[in-house]
Structures are given as C-alpha cells and as structure tokens.
Scaffold this motif. Structure first.
Motif, PDB file in Angstrom:
ATOM      1  N   VAL A 111      43.404  84.475  81.406  1.00  0.00           N
ATOM      2  CA  VAL A 111      44.157  83.432  80.697  1.00  0.00           C
ATOM      3  C   VAL A 111      44.864  84.049  79.490  1.00  0.00           C
ATOM      4  O   VAL A 111      44.306  84.913  78.815  1.00  0.00           O
ATOM      5  N   VAL A 112      46.092  83.590  79.260  1.00  0.00           N
ATOM      6  CA  VAL A 112      46.792  83.904  78.007  1.00  0.00           C
ATOM      7  C   VAL A 112      47.053  82.573  77.313  1.00  0.00           C
ATOM      8  O   VAL A 112      47.588  81.650  77.944  1.00  0.00           O
ATOM      9  N   VAL A 113      46.682  82.449  76.048  1.00  0.00           N
ATOM     10  CA  VAL A 113      46.978  81.231  75.281  1.00  0.00           C
ATOM     11  C   VAL A 113      48.071  81.564  74.266  1.00  0.00           C
ATOM     12  O   VAL A 113      47.983  82.574  73.555  1.00  0.00           O
ATOM     13  N   VAL A 114      49.107  80.713  74.235  1.00  0.00           N
ATOM     14  CA  VAL A 114      50.257  80.949  73.352  1.00  0.00           C
ATOM     15  C   VAL A 114      50.510  79.729  72.474  1.00  0.00           C
ATOM     16  O   VAL A 114      50.660  78.610  72.981  1.00  0.00           O
ATOM     17  N   ASP A 115      50.531  79.945  71.170  1.00  0.00           N
ATOM     18  CA  ASP A 115      51.054  78.938  70.235  1.00  0.00           C
ATOM     19  C   ASP A 115      51.846  79.702  69.187  1.00  0.00           C
ATOM     20  O   ASP A 115      51.354  79.999  68.098  1.00  0.00           O
ATOM     21  N   ALA A 116      53.087  80.040  69.572  1.00  0.00           N
ATOM     22  CA  ALA A 116      53.886  80.948  68.738  1.00  0.00           C
ATOM     23  C   ALA A 116      54.076  80.388  67.330  1.00  0.00           C
ATOM     24  O   ALA A 116      54.065  81.128  66.351  1.00  0.00           O
ATOM     25  N   LEU A 117      54.259  79.062  67.213  1.00  0.00           N
ATOM     26  CA  LEU A 117      54.405  78.411  65.891  1.00  0.00           C
ATOM     27  C   LEU A 117      53.294  77.398  65.704  1.00  0.00           C
ATOM     28  O   LEU A 117      53.475  76.229  65.987  1.00  0.00           O
ATOM     29  N   ALA A 144      49.654  78.852  65.565  1.00  0.00           N
ATOM     30  CA  ALA A 144      48.224  79.209  65.567  1.00  0.00           C
ATOM     31  C   ALA A 144      47.927  80.605  66.123  1.00  0.00           C
ATOM     32  O   ALA A 144      47.158  81.359  65.513  1.00  0.00           O
ATOM     33  N   THR A 145      48.520  80.950  67.276  1.00  0.00           N
ATOM     34  CA  THR A 145      48.145  82.274  67.807  1.00  0.00           C
ATOM     35  C   THR A 145      48.767  83.400  66.971  1.00  0.00           C
ATOM     36  O   THR A 145      48.170  84.470  66.819  1.00  0.00           O
ATOM     37  N   THR A 146      49.931  83.145  66.406  1.00  0.00           N
ATOM     38  CA  THR A 146      50.526  84.142  65.492  1.00  0.00           C
ATOM     39  C   THR A 146      49.600  84.369  64.296  1.00  0.00           C
ATOM     40  O   THR A 146      49.358  85.507  63.866  1.00  0.00           O
ATOM     41  N   THR A 147      49.055  83.290  63.784  1.00  0.00           N
ATOM     42  CA  THR A 147      48.160  83.357  62.618  1.00  0.00           C
ATOM     43  C   THR A 147      46.860  84.084  62.967  1.00  0.00           C
ATOM     44  O   THR A 147      46.367  84.925  62.196  1.00  0.00           O
ATOM     45  N   ILE A 148      46.309  83.775  64.133  1.00  0.00           N
ATOM     46  CA  ILE A 148      45.036  84.407  64.543  1.00  0.00           C
ATOM     47  C   ILE A 148      45.223  85.917  64.726  1.00  0.00           C
ATOM     48  O   ILE A 148      44.410  86.728  64.265  1.00  0.00           O
TER      49      ILE A 148
END
Ligand code: MLT
Length: 239
Positions: free
Chosen positions: A22-28, A30-34
């Motif tokens: 699985v890849v989880v993406v939240d570019a704006l 959360a995932t950028t922040t993590i």
C-alpha cells in the motif's frame, strides 16, 4: 501485476489490503509532514483518526518524548504543540520525539491502510525513493494499492496526480501492468497537468491553505525529492 487506486479511503473493504503493498498519499499535507518529521529525526509518528484519539494515545506514552500535532480546517488544534505544517517539523522541534498526529484526511487514511504489507508513506517530497520502493513491491511480485487521502471524503486532485505519477514511473519497463479505472484516470491526469506545482497549487486544498496564510506549505510540498526516506507504517507506528 496490478495497481488499484482509491481516490478516498471510503470504499476500502475489510480484507481489500491483505497480502498487498500500500502507498498512502496526502500531498497537502499530512504525508508531506510525516516524511519531513521523520527525515528530520523524529523517532516515530503515530497517526490518530481523531484529535480525541490522539490525546488518548499520547497519554499512554512517556510525556517527555511525545508531541501532539494536528489540524482542523488546516489550523493547529488548540492545546497541541504543533500543527500539520511540514515547515514546523524542523530538527530542533522533532528530533528524538514521537509525534502523535491527527489530521482531517491524511491520518484517517493511514489508519484505514492497516493490513497492507508494507504500508508506504508517499508524497512528492520523497517521490524518487517512493517509486523505487513501490516498484520493488510490484516485482516481489505483490499487488499495490494507492490510497489517496482525498479531501473531506471527496476526490483531491493533488493526491490523484501523485498516484498517477507513481504509476507512470513504476510502469516503465514492466511488461504487464493492470490498473483499475481510478488508476487509469490518475495516469491520464499526468498528461493533463504538466508539473507538481500546477497540480498542487491549483487544488482546493491549496486554496484552503492560502485562506489561513499557509501558502508556503504548498510550495514546500510541491518541490519533489527533498528527502530520500520512505516511512513505513506497521504496528500503529510510522517509522
Ligand atoms: C489532512 O490530513 O486533512 C490535511 O493534511 C489537511 C491540512 O493539513 O490542511
């Protein structure tokens, strides 16, 4: 060899992720922040589905080493040490800390991704490294699911575009790759939009961030390959 894209985590059923990467993406944003927090020395990030859950999870950890972080409508949650801005995740703030993070879309998507093996955390900021890991998962061989966090239970163009870019990059040289309809649409978006900046800056999420003077987070998130780390989520911790 198959890649399924989900434009939001809503349609995921029990067992959809078993035996799949699985890849989880939240570019704006959360995932950028993590990714930024872990690249800057945070020990772990624990995603929470709600702010109440974040407080509960943090209360079970050593007080000294834990930071509560998160947003509602993009603004830091009252009483939390940090918001959800990647620019807050500097070494002086996060090195050695465990961050319990609650965001509107991104952390619920991560919680929904439990059961995948591995669960990779992706964004433009770790794109090159992410593509290498995703391709290795496909070559195992193992099917891949890309879960876009979306925005308030709806499609989010920046996440779908990121999913499309991942597909475009991993499919090079692969003889047979099957995509679901959402995967095909995500891939088509990469012809429609010509850059990370166009995809991220034009999004509704970017406008919401602009409304609270956080447009610099959009520019931060749109610069690819800042980091070579690909965090993984297992046993309720991202490391
Ligand atoms: C989220 O997870 O909902 C987002 O990252 C929203 C935000 O931080 O603006």
């Amino acid at each position: 060899m198959k890649i399924d894209v989900h434009f939001t985590p809503l349609g995921l059923g029990a067992g959809d992720l078993a035996g799949r990467g699985v890849v989880v993406v939240d570019a704006l944003r959360a995932t950028t922040t993590i990714i930024t927090a872990l690249a800057n020395g945070a020990k772990a990030v624990i995603p929470a589905a709600t702010s109440e859950e974040a407080v509960r999870l943090a209360s079970n950890l050593e007080k000294d080493g834990v930071l509560l972080a998160g947003e509602r409508r993009s603004v830091r949650i009252e009483g939390f040490a940090l918001g959800n801005s990647p620019r807050e995740m500097v070494p002086a703030a996060v090195a050695g800390k465990t961050i319990v993070l609650a965001t509107t879309n991104g952390t619920p998507a991560l919680v929904a991704a439990q059961g995948g093996e591995p669960v990779l955390v992706g964004a433009p900021v770790n794109f090159k490294a992410l593509v290498e890991r995703a391709r290795a998962v496909l070559l195992e061989p193992r099917d891949l699911v890309i879960i876009c966090a979306g925005r308030e239970k709806q499609f989010a163009i920046e996440d779908a575009y990121t999913a499309g870019r991942v597909i475009k990059a991993v499919k090079k040289g692969l003889r047979k790759l099957v995509l679901n309809d959402a995967g095909r649409a995500a891939l088509a978006l990469t012809d429609e939009l010509t850059s990370w900046t166009e995809a991220l800056e034009g999004s509704e999420a970017a406008h919401q961030l602009g409304d609270v003077d956080l447009e610099e987070d959009v520019a931060f998130a749109a610069r690819p390959d800042r980091f070579g780390v690909v965090p993984t989520y297992a046993d309720r911790r991202i490391t």
